[in-house]
Write a protein that holds these residues in place. Structure first.
Motif, PDB file in Angstrom:
ATOM      1  N   LEU A 369       0.806  -1.153  -0.028  1.00 44.72           N
ATOM      2  CA  LEU A 369      -0.107  -0.045   0.122  1.00 44.72           C
ATOM      3  C   LEU A 369       0.802   1.115  -0.050  1.00 44.72           C
ATOM      4  CD1 LEU A 369      -2.518   1.584   0.367  1.00 44.72           C
ATOM      5  CD2 LEU A 369      -2.378   1.124   2.853  1.00 44.72           C
ATOM      6  N   LEU A 370       0.587   2.157  -0.920  1.00 44.65           N
ATOM      7  CA  LEU A 370       1.323   3.362  -1.071  1.00 44.65           C
ATOM      8  C   LEU A 370       0.376   4.532  -1.130  1.00 44.65           C
ATOM      9  CD1 LEU A 370       2.810   1.190  -3.372  1.00 44.65           C
ATOM     10  CD2 LEU A 370       4.414   3.059  -3.686  1.00 44.65           C
ATOM     11  N   MET A 371       0.364   5.264  -0.033  1.00 44.55           N
ATOM     12  CA  MET A 371      -0.601   6.241   0.128  1.00 44.55           C
ATOM     13  C   MET A 371       0.133   7.687  -0.217  1.00 44.55           C
ATOM     14  SD  MET A 371      -2.389   5.183   3.965  1.00 44.55           S
ATOM     15  CE  MET A 371      -1.083   4.800   4.637  1.00 44.55           C
ATOM     16  N   PHE A 372      -0.561   8.349  -0.942  1.00 46.12           N
ATOM     17  CA  PHE A 372      -0.064   9.832  -1.291  1.00 46.12           C
ATOM     18  C   PHE A 372      -1.127  10.693  -0.787  1.00 46.12           C
ATOM     19  CE2 PHE A 372       1.220   6.544  -4.089  1.00 46.12           C
ATOM     20  CZ  PHE A 372       2.375   6.845  -4.459  1.00 46.12           C
ATOM     21  N   SER A 373      -0.584  11.962   0.054  1.00 44.44           N
ATOM     22  CA  SER A 373      -1.546  12.766   0.535  1.00 44.44           C
ATOM     23  C   SER A 373      -2.806  12.124   1.516  1.00 44.44           C
ATOM     24  CB  SER A 373      -2.018  13.784  -0.332  1.00 44.44           C
ATOM     25  OG  SER A 373      -1.032  14.500  -0.899  1.00 44.44           O
ATOM     26  N   PRO A 374      -2.532  10.951   2.297  1.00 44.68           N
ATOM     27  CA  PRO A 374      -3.467  10.739   3.243  1.00 44.68           C
ATOM     28  C   PRO A 374      -4.063  11.707   4.055  1.00 44.68           C
ATOM     29  CG  PRO A 374      -1.369   9.610   3.984  1.00 44.68           C
ATOM     30  CD  PRO A 374      -1.046  10.613   2.557  1.00 44.68           C
ATOM     31  N   LEU A 375      -5.217  11.493   4.563  1.00 45.23           N
ATOM     32  CA  LEU A 375      -5.775  12.399   5.501  1.00 45.23           C
ATOM     33  C   LEU A 375      -5.500  12.063   6.876  1.00 45.23           C
ATOM     34  CD1 LEU A 375      -9.386  12.682   4.214  1.00 45.23           C
ATOM     35  CD2 LEU A 375      -7.486  14.118   3.511  1.00 45.23           C
ATOM     36  N   VAL A 446       3.788   2.464   2.987  1.00 47.18           N
ATOM     37  CA  VAL A 446       4.531   3.634   3.045  1.00 47.18           C
ATOM     38  C   VAL A 446       3.482   4.917   2.776  1.00 47.18           C
ATOM     39  CG1 VAL A 446       5.168   3.754   0.795  1.00 47.18           C
ATOM     40  CG2 VAL A 446       6.567   4.790   2.120  1.00 47.18           C
ATOM     41  N   ALA A 447       3.862   6.122   3.329  1.00 48.49           N
ATOM     42  CA  ALA A 447       2.878   7.191   3.091  1.00 48.49           C
ATOM     43  C   ALA A 447       3.923   8.164   2.529  1.00 48.49           C
ATOM     44  CB  ALA A 447       2.433   7.486   4.440  1.00 48.49           C
ATOM     45  N   PHE A 448       3.489   8.873   1.375  1.00 47.92           N
ATOM     46  CA  PHE A 448       3.965  10.254   1.015  1.00 47.92           C
ATOM     47  C   PHE A 448       3.319  11.407   1.297  1.00 47.92           C
ATOM     48  CE2 PHE A 448       5.495   6.601  -1.596  1.00 47.92           C
ATOM     49  CZ  PHE A 448       6.698   6.982  -2.056  1.00 47.92           C
ATOM     50  N   LEU A 449       3.800  12.059   2.098  1.00 43.48           N
ATOM     51  CA  LEU A 449       3.219  13.355   2.538  1.00 43.48           C
ATOM     52  C   LEU A 449       3.624  14.589   2.096  1.00 43.48           C
ATOM     53  CD1 LEU A 449       3.203  12.096   6.689  1.00 43.48           C
ATOM     54  CD2 LEU A 449       1.465  11.818   4.917  1.00 43.48           C
ATOM     55  N   PRO A 450       2.858  15.377   1.675  1.00 40.24           N
ATOM     56  CA  PRO A 450       3.081  16.847   1.664  1.00 40.24           C
ATOM     57  C   PRO A 450       3.572  17.637   2.792  1.00 40.24           C
ATOM     58  CG  PRO A 450       0.880  16.646   1.237  1.00 40.24           C
ATOM     59  CD  PRO A 450       1.353  15.414   1.575  1.00 40.24           C
TER      60      PRO A 450
END
Length: 545
Positions: A369-375, A446-450
């Motif tokens: 699971l790759l999360m991009f801009s998760p809340l 992994v989470a990609f966060l701005p």
């Protein structure tokens, strides 16, 4: 002539006791995330009212308790501000009788509360959905209003002419002091928070002294006959509508979703089939991905031939449970067609759909699971559905419905404070508040966060998974070539993580401008989902997973 010594000491004492007492209460409750709000309890207009209203909008559960709380808040704030103005009044100028100052400041407290209330409601919305533009839309109007409101509690004529340069300067400094003070209070260990809160109160007292002097003895006033203050108030109330309108108007063109993963072949080193989930208000025209092992998730489901249906932005407004059910079907279909384990690449709402699916489907074909801009840490506040006559945050919900209704009239949009997606976050807050960025057994995550997401995340822990932080705004990370390359590396088996030091700094600086969290144990809607434990502590993050 400066403020007489006795009154100056009284001014500092009154400005200090309020944040110190509030800090002591937070310390006793282990309410760490709210400690950054304490310095605002004796701040200048309108930040003092903003402080009070955020507490009231979160912590009331009926119209009666809200109205009683509102009346009590206005009376208490009027008394406090009248006392601060009186104590800060320069000795060189005759001071009005305290009764007159009290009447004026009670009126100011009532009027300011009405003006600021929609802004405080937006702070509640930010706690529900963790989107930074709600934070910015609630704070920016106060920067405009502050120089005007400093003059109201002092004397007549506040509504005409521009505020002096001194008032503008002190108002901006006040914003900086509140922001930094909130960070310092949160960073201070244990009971040192009370010492720091007291120091912040002294700073507030000094600012009251300077702003009252600047308001009582203004320099040359420009546009002396022009009713500038009413125009500034109207403009300030329009700012949140304009900010929200820009996000709605830009959504269809911004989120006609075609990131590089859909237009490039997967590297040979990737062992997964990839299902790509777009975010809220995205659209999909039905165009398939270039690589047959890649498919876009459809919020409208699959057609009889197993192809993803095109969908409109309104299809993304469905509940997270129903979207997760659609995802289960599409994961199984992709796994069956390709014979590969599945990786989910999910942006924003898509990330929330993914974690919901993984919560409900242990042992699924999804192995990455790759999360991009998760809340991040959503569901920190609550408001009941419109049919309810009581419930925590009742009035905040109606204010948000009014704001969204006004935005829809301006834009022709269809966003709602009660759309099924938002209600999913509200009704299942214990999971989304504490379990979004957590390990999943058998799944690489992994989470990609701005960096902007730090402004919507309360200070403290928020993740137990690897994070890759990059400068940017919410959404759109999947479209960046550099992020696409890091995602390919992760899919090929590499460890991808790049935390940034400024993320934590932004978190604590933004803490002063967020709404307090509703205690996880007080809401009867949440109680069946809550395990025993402290109501406020961040130790609940990832507990039990």
């Amino acid at each position: 002539m400066p403020v007489p010594r006795g009154r100056f000491i009284g001014l500092l004492a009154l400005a200090t006791v309020l944040p110190t007492l509030e800090g002591a209460v937070f310390n006793a409750l282990d309410f760490r995330s709210a400690e950054g709000l304490a310095p605002q309890s004796s701040a200048l207009w309108p930040y003092d009212s903003y402080h009070d209203l955020r507490w009231l909008l979160v912590y009331h559960n009926s119209w009666q308790t809200f109205l009683l709380g509102f009346a009590g808040m206005v009376i208490l704030r009027g008394l406090i501000s009248a006392g601060l103005v009186r104590l800060a009044w320069p000795g060189s100028t005759p001071c009005p009788a305290f009764r007159r100052l009290l009447g004026r400041n009670l009126a100011v407290a009532a009027g300011t509360a009405v003006i600021i209330s929609p802004l405080a409601a937006l702070a509640v919305a930010a706690s529900v959905v963790s989107l930074s533009w709600f934070v910015f839309a609630s704070v920016l109007p106060m920067l405009l209003l502050s120089p005007f409101l400093q003059r109201i509690g002092v004397g007549a004529g506040w509504w005409r002419g521009l505020p002096s340069a001194a008032l503008v300067g002190w108002s901006l400094l006040d914003f900086v002091v509140i922001t930094v003070a909130g960070a310092l209070v949160w960073r201070a260990p244990d009971y040192w928070t009370l010492v720091v809160a007291a120091a912040c109160g002294i700073g507030n007292g000094l600012l009251w002294k300077q702003t009252v002097r600047a308001a009582v003895n203004p320099a040359h006033v420009h546009w002396r006959r022009v009713p500038v203050a009413p125009m500034a108030i109207v403009l300030a109330l329009l700012i949140p509508l304009l900010v929200q309108s820009m996000t709605v108007v830009g959504a269809p063109s911004r989120n006609n979703f075609r990131p590089p993963v859909l237009t490039h072949p997967l590297p040979a080193t990737v062992p997964y089939a990839v299902l790509v989930l777009a975010g809220h208000n995205s659209t999909y025209d039905g165009q398939p991905a270039l690589d047959p092992a890649v498919r876009q998730f459809s919020y409208a489901g699959l057609d009889p031939d197993g192809r993803a249906r095109p969908y409109s932005l309104r299809d993304t407004h469905r509940s997270l449970d129903s979207s997760a059910a659609l995802l289960a079907t599409q994961v199984n279909d992709l796994n069956r067609r390709t014979g590969r384990p599945v990786a989910l690449m999910a942006e924003s709402e898509g990330a929330m759909v993914s974690v919901t699916y993984l919560r409900d489907t242990p042992g699924s074909p999804v192995k990455a699971l790759l999360m991009f801009s998760p809340l991040v840490r959503t569901g920190r506040a609550y408001y009941p559905p419109p049919s309810a006559s009581s419930g925590w945050g009742l009035v905040a919900g109606w204010e948000l419905r009014g704001i969204f209704g006004a935005v829809n009239l301006m834009t022709g949009g269809h966003d709602s404070a009660d759309e099924p997606f938002v209600r999913s976050l509200l009704e299942n807050a214990p999971f989304y508040r504490y379990q979004t960025l957590c390990p999943v057994p058998g799944v690489r995550v992994v989470a990609f966060l701005p960096t902007v997401s730090a402004a919507e995340t309360p200070p403290g822990p928020y993740t137990n998974i690897p994070t890759f932080v990059t400068p940017g705004l919410h959404g759109g990370l999947l479209g960046r070539p550099a992020i696409h390359d890091r995602a390919d590396d992760f899919l090929a088996g590499a460890k991808v993580a790049a935390p940034r030091g400024e993320y934590g700094i932004i978190q604590v600086l933004a803490g002063a401008w967020q709404a307090p969290s509703l205690a996880i144990t007080v809401n009867p809607v949440w109680r069946p989902q809550v395990s025993p434990g402290p109501p406020f502590s961040a130790k609940r993050i990832c507990a039990g997973r």
